[in-house]
Design a protein around this motif. Structure first.
Motif, short mmCIF file in Angstrom:
data_model
loop_
_atom_site.label_atom_id
_atom_site.label_comp_id
_atom_site.label_asym_id
_atom_site.label_seq_id
_atom_site.Cartn_x
_atom_site.Cartn_y
_atom_site.Cartn_z
N MET A 523 -13.20 -55.35 -24.90
CA MET A 523 -13.08 -53.97 -25.02
C MET A 523 -12.39 -53.54 -26.23
SD MET A 523 -12.21 -51.41 -22.05
CE MET A 523 -12.31 -49.75 -22.04
N LYS A 524 -13.10 -52.57 -26.94
CA LYS A 524 -12.11 -52.16 -28.17
C LYS A 524 -11.04 -51.18 -27.73
CE LYS A 524 -16.34 -51.73 -31.15
NZ LYS A 524 -17.30 -50.73 -31.83
N LEU A 525 -10.01 -51.54 -28.16
CA LEU A 525 -8.66 -50.94 -27.72
C LEU A 525 -8.64 -49.28 -28.11
CD1 LEU A 525 -6.21 -53.82 -29.09
CD2 LEU A 525 -6.82 -53.25 -26.57
N ASP A 526 -9.21 -49.06 -29.35
CA ASP A 526 -8.90 -47.40 -29.47
C ASP A 526 -10.14 -46.75 -28.55
OD1 ASP A 526 -7.53 -47.70 -31.71
OD2 ASP A 526 -9.22 -47.75 -33.21
N ASP A 527 -11.09 -47.32 -28.24
CA ASP A 527 -12.07 -46.62 -27.19
C ASP A 527 -11.12 -46.86 -25.94
OD1 ASP A 527 -13.99 -46.68 -28.76
OD2 ASP A 527 -15.17 -48.57 -28.28
N LEU A 532 -8.38 -42.90 -22.17
CA LEU A 532 -6.97 -42.47 -21.36
C LEU A 532 -6.58 -41.20 -21.86
CD1 LEU A 532 -5.61 -46.19 -20.96
CD2 LEU A 532 -6.55 -44.65 -19.11
N GLY A 533 -7.08 -40.59 -23.14
CA GLY A 533 -6.37 -39.35 -23.69
C GLY A 533 -5.55 -39.53 -24.77
N PHE A 534 -5.34 -40.68 -25.36
CA PHE A 534 -4.54 -41.01 -26.47
C PHE A 534 -5.36 -40.90 -27.60
CE2 PHE A 534 -2.36 -43.27 -23.10
CZ PHE A 534 -1.21 -42.80 -23.07
N LYS A 535 -4.74 -40.54 -28.91
CA LYS A 535 -5.37 -40.19 -29.98
C LYS A 535 -5.78 -41.63 -30.78
CE LYS A 535 -3.54 -35.82 -30.88
NZ LYS A 535 -2.70 -35.20 -32.17
N SER A 536 -4.95 -42.78 -30.48
CA SER A 536 -5.06 -43.93 -30.75
C SER A 536 -4.58 -45.03 -30.13
CB SER A 536 -4.48 -44.08 -32.45
OG SER A 536 -2.86 -44.03 -32.12
N SER A 537 -4.93 -46.45 -30.28
CA SER A 537 -4.47 -47.34 -29.52
C SER A 537 -2.96 -47.58 -29.80
CB SER A 537 -5.37 -48.69 -29.96
OG SER A 537 -5.02 -49.07 -31.50
N ASP A 538 -2.31 -47.25 -31.00
CA ASP A 538 -0.95 -47.53 -31.09
C ASP A 538 -0.31 -46.50 -30.13
OD1 ASP A 538 -1.05 -49.53 -32.91
OD2 ASP A 538 -0.57 -48.36 -34.67
N ALA A 539 -0.47 -45.23 -30.08
CA ALA A 539 -0.31 -44.21 -29.22
C ALA A 539 -0.20 -44.65 -27.70
CB ALA A 539 -0.88 -42.82 -29.21
N LEU A 540 -1.16 -45.39 -27.32
CA LEU A 540 -1.18 -46.06 -25.94
C LEU A 540 -0.12 -46.83 -25.57
CD1 LEU A 540 -2.48 -46.54 -23.27
CD2 LEU A 540 -4.29 -47.96 -24.29
N PHE A 541 -0.13 -47.92 -26.80
CA PHE A 541 0.83 -49.16 -26.80
C PHE A 541 2.34 -48.55 -26.78
CE2 PHE A 541 -2.38 -51.50 -29.54
CZ PHE A 541 -3.17 -51.63 -28.12
N LEU A 557 -9.06 -47.22 -14.49
CA LEU A 557 -10.12 -47.05 -15.43
C LEU A 557 -11.11 -48.20 -15.38
CD1 LEU A 557 -11.41 -45.20 -17.68
CD2 LEU A 557 -10.03 -46.45 -19.20
N LEU A 558 -10.46 -49.28 -15.47
CA LEU A 558 -11.46 -50.41 -15.70
C LEU A 558 -12.21 -50.61 -14.25
CD1 LEU A 558 -8.95 -52.87 -17.53
CD2 LEU A 558 -10.97 -51.51 -18.37
N ASN A 559 -11.46 -50.43 -13.14
CA ASN A 559 -12.14 -50.79 -11.85
C ASN A 559 -12.26 -49.50 -10.92
OD1 ASN A 559 -12.35 -53.57 -12.20
ND2 ASN A 559 -10.19 -53.50 -12.16
N PRO A 560 -13.07 -48.58 -11.32
CA PRO A 560 -13.22 -47.21 -10.42
C PRO A 560 -13.57 -47.52 -9.07
CG PRO A 560 -14.98 -47.28 -12.03
CD PRO A 560 -13.81 -48.42 -12.42
N PRO A 561 -13.14 -46.76 -8.21
CA PRO A 561 -13.88 -46.98 -6.64
C PRO A 561 -15.04 -46.74 -6.60
CG PRO A 561 -12.37 -44.89 -6.82
CD PRO A 561 -12.30 -45.51 -8.46
N ALA A 562 -15.93 -47.71 -5.99
CA ALA A 562 -17.51 -47.63 -6.02
C ALA A 562 -17.80 -46.44 -5.05
CB ALA A 562 -18.00 -48.77 -5.41
#
Length: 733
Positions: A523-527, A532-541, A557-562
């Protein structure tokens, strides 16, 4: 300059002693200084090719013409003599005194600085040429505590230009530009008009010979003839005014070529539109005399109507006052005439509204030069000290520059620093990266500790590593590594960036471990950050590294309830109390009576939303909004279980049905935000049954579950929520 041979040097001390003894104490300092220097420099030539003694004679003559004292004239010989002495300060001090020794050595030091700048292959490491030019100007004044050093350099540069012009030799572009951009403006600031205008004309003649010749041809007279005409005009006007009972002193101000070109270019004028080629200044005792003189001038000459300004009635913003008018003589030649009182003249020449201030940086700004307030005030003071011919090396004027020093890069670029600055301050002034990587310094060729305070005029060379950062010791004020607030801020910023980097690295490690456990390493970290509402992956980290964002949000996010199509969770509509109300409110299944209906939790419909029904296995009909994504998916899979439904007749009053609706709010996070929105719902008499909030990096996301009688009520509430301070958006989910 060609140096003396070894044999000649050995005889210098004896020569000095003999000269000092042979000259009687009562002899004039000027003649003594020339006699002292003549055997040392008479056979020498400067780099320009001019004989050194001839150059010193000419400099002394220039200084005399502008009112320089005999002591200052004498120094012009000692400057060049000291270069041939093994112990110049000691020898000159014994022969002439400490003041002359300091003056000669400091001036000689400035000569070397200028030579170093001319010989530099590049213009210097500083990117802003205007700032560099201004630094050179300031350095010429701050380099020495004795302003006579600057006077000597101005006179010497003027003589150099005169020599090149007399020999019909081309001068280097560097020398010409330096004369035009540094020395001439400095002469102007000091009020030395004779040096200013002549230096400007000579430098411009070398820089743009074709333009110079073109403008010279446009002038209908040669300079000498023009000045003669102005002098004749001046004397005649003064005599006529006195005959009218006006005690006027008239001064002539012939325009020089560079000033004409500068005005033509700056104001986009043709030559015929430059009216002040010939100019006079009339100085009278009182304001009434100004207007009386103006009246007589307008009777005596033909007025150019559009060229009159009354700066007495309407002073300039800087306080300048004078009457300006343009007239024509019998031959039709334009003449600019200024009329002012002696007090106005003194104010314009020496006060806050000094001549250079309104001429170089006036409201029209045609010269393209700006004035800096504090520095300019210092110059105004120095100009008056100069006029009084005080020995500035022992006056308080030197204290005016106590807060700044000026040092040189190896390429002869001038760097301005606060007094007490070190090589580390210097490195950061040149470039932030050089400051971070600074590990050592040479000052005037000698290695020094990095916390050694620098002095005016020193050349500083930094030893740097290829990679690295500053030392925390540099921030310790007791150790004295930094005097500049700017450099100190850059060091702090570097350490703050390092701390942020460590936080980001810690957060990255935690996120990557989670993705590894979930088998989502591709999975691409920027995506991921964007979802998740962050401008960049560094902001998330960074948020994860600071424990401001839970990893559980990523897991969700990765495992939403079915969505359980067979047994979807429903919410019961609040039922009316009687069976009659059941028939008039709620949801009706078209063509079927008494079927249980339930509103879907996923989209929370409310009248008058378009709705559709889906028959569940054990909970009756699930009612969805027609645009619900879950409903569309269920209808695609089991189209036969879709059923038409419609809203029943709503009942007003306290017994009316209420529908749960989700309102989503995005806002700038602040203290009291949740309280303000909740109070708004209370004022609107809307019941809030649930709240979910999340805040990351100053942004708050809130979901309010409210009960409303219909969807129209929701839209009205959304408008009110938008008015709450900090709210970016509010919408129904």
């Amino acid at each position: 300059m060609r140096s003396l041979g070894a044999e000649a040097r050995q005889g210098v001390p004896d020569l000095v002693a003999a000269t000092a003894q042979s000259l009687p104490e009562q002899a004039h300092t000027l003649s003594r200084a020339r006699a002292f220097a003549e055997p040392l420099i008479s056979g020498e030539t400067l780099g320009t090719g001019e004989n050194t003694l001839d150059h010193a004679d000419a400099v002394a003559s220039i200084l005399k013409s502008i009112g320089g004292s005999e002591a200052m004239q004498a120094a012009s010989y000692l400057v060049y003599a000291c270069q041939h002495l093994n112990r110049p300060q000691e020898i000159i001090s014994k022969a002439f005194g400490d003041s002359f020794a300091a003056l000669a050595l400091e001036t000689n030091k400035l000569v070397k600085v200028q030579q170093q700048a001319r010989e530099a292959e590049s213009p210097g490491v500083l990117e802003d040429p205007q700032a560099q030019t201004e630094n050179v100007r300031k350095m010429l004044l701050a380099f020495s505590r004795d302003l006579r050093v600057v006077m000597l350099r101005l006179a010497s540069r003027l003589q150099t230009l005169r020599y090149y012009a007399a020999m019909r030799q081309p001068v280097s572009a560097h020398v010409a530009r330096e004369s035009l951009q540094v020395f001439a403006p400095l002469a102007n600031r000091l009020g030395i008009w004779q040096i200013k205008w002549e230096m400007e004309d000579l430098a411009f003649r070398f820089l743009e010979p074709d333009t110079y010749k073109q403008v010279a041809k446009l002038l209908d007279e040669k300079r000498i003839e023009r000045e003669g005409y102005v002098e004749q005009l001046r004397a005649g006007l003064e005599q006529e005014l006195r005959a009218q009972g006006i005690a006027a002193t008239v001064q002539g101000r012939p325009k020089h070529i560079y000033s004409i070109v500068r005005k033509m270019r700056g104001k986009s004028l043709d030559f015929d539109q430059v009216f002040d080629i010939r100019a006079l200044r009339v100085v009278v005792p009182e304001i009434n005399d100004c207007y009386a003189a103006l009246s007589w001038v307008h009777q005596r000459f033909t007025l150019v109507g559009e060229e009159f300004d009354d700066y007495i009635a309407r002073p300039k913003p800087n306080g300048y006052q004078s009457l300006h008018t343009v007239v024509r003589d019998e031959a039709g030649r334009p003449i600019e005439i200024q009329i002012r009182t002696q007090a106005m003249h003194d104010h314009a020449e020496h006060g806050v509204a000094a001549h250079w201030a309104y001429k170089e940086a006036g409201t029209k700004g045609y010269a393209g030069v700006s004035a800096a307030g504090d520095y300019d005030a210092k110059i105004a003071v120095l100009r008056q000290l100069l006029a009084w011919e005080r020995d500035l090396s022992h006056s308080t004027a030197g204290e005016l520059f106590d807060d700044r020093i000026y040092v040189l890069t190896p390429d002869a670029a001038v760097v301005e620093l606060p007094r007490g600055a070190t090589a580390v301050d210097f490195a950061y002034s040149v470039h932030t990266s050089l400051g971070h990587r600074c590990r050592g310094a040479r000052v005037d060729g000698a290695m020094v500790p990095l916390n050694t305070p620098l002095q005016n005029g020193q050349t500083v060379e930094i030893t740097a590593v290829k990679e690295g950062g500053p030392s925390r010791d540099w921030l310790n004020t007791d150790l004295g590594y930094l005097a500049s607030h700017r450099a100190r801020a850059k060091v702090r910023a570097w350490f703050n960036a390092q701390a942020t980097g460590e936080t980001v690295a810690r957060g990255r490690e935690a996120v990557e471990k989670l993705l590894q456990r979930e088998g989502r390493t591709a999975m691409k970290l920027d995506d991921l950050a964007s979802q998740l509402g962050f401008k960049s992956s560094d902001a998330l980290f960074e948020a994860v590294g600071k424990d401001e964002f839970s990893l559980r949000n990523i897991e969700t996010l990765l495992n939403p309830p079915a969505v359980d199509v067979q047994a979807e969770e429903q919410v019961l509509l609040r039922k009316p109390r009687s069976s009659a109300q059941t028939q008039r409110g709620g949801v009706l299944v078209v063509g079927i009576d008494s079927l249980m209906t339930q509103l879907a939790r996923c989209c929370k419909p409310a009248p008058p939303d378009p709705i559709a029904g889906f028959v569940t296995r054990d909970k009756g009909v699930s009612v969805h909004r027609a645009d619900c994504s879950n409903f569309r998916e269920m209808a695609r899979r089991s189209a036969g279980r879709v059923i038409d439904v419609e809203w029943g007749i709503p009942k007003s009053g306290p017994d009316g049905a209420l529908y749960p609706v989700d309102v989503f709010v995005e806002a700038n996070d602040r203290q009291g935000l949740l309280r303000d929105i909740s109070e708004l719902f209370a004022r609107e008499k809307i019941n809030v049954t649930g709240v979910q909030t999340q805040s990351v990096k100053g942004t708050a996301w809130m979901t309010f579950t409210v009960e409303v009688p219909d969807a129209a009520r929701v839209e009205a509430v959304l408008g009110a929520v938008h008015s709450v301070a900090g709210v970016r958006s509010a919408r129904r989910r």
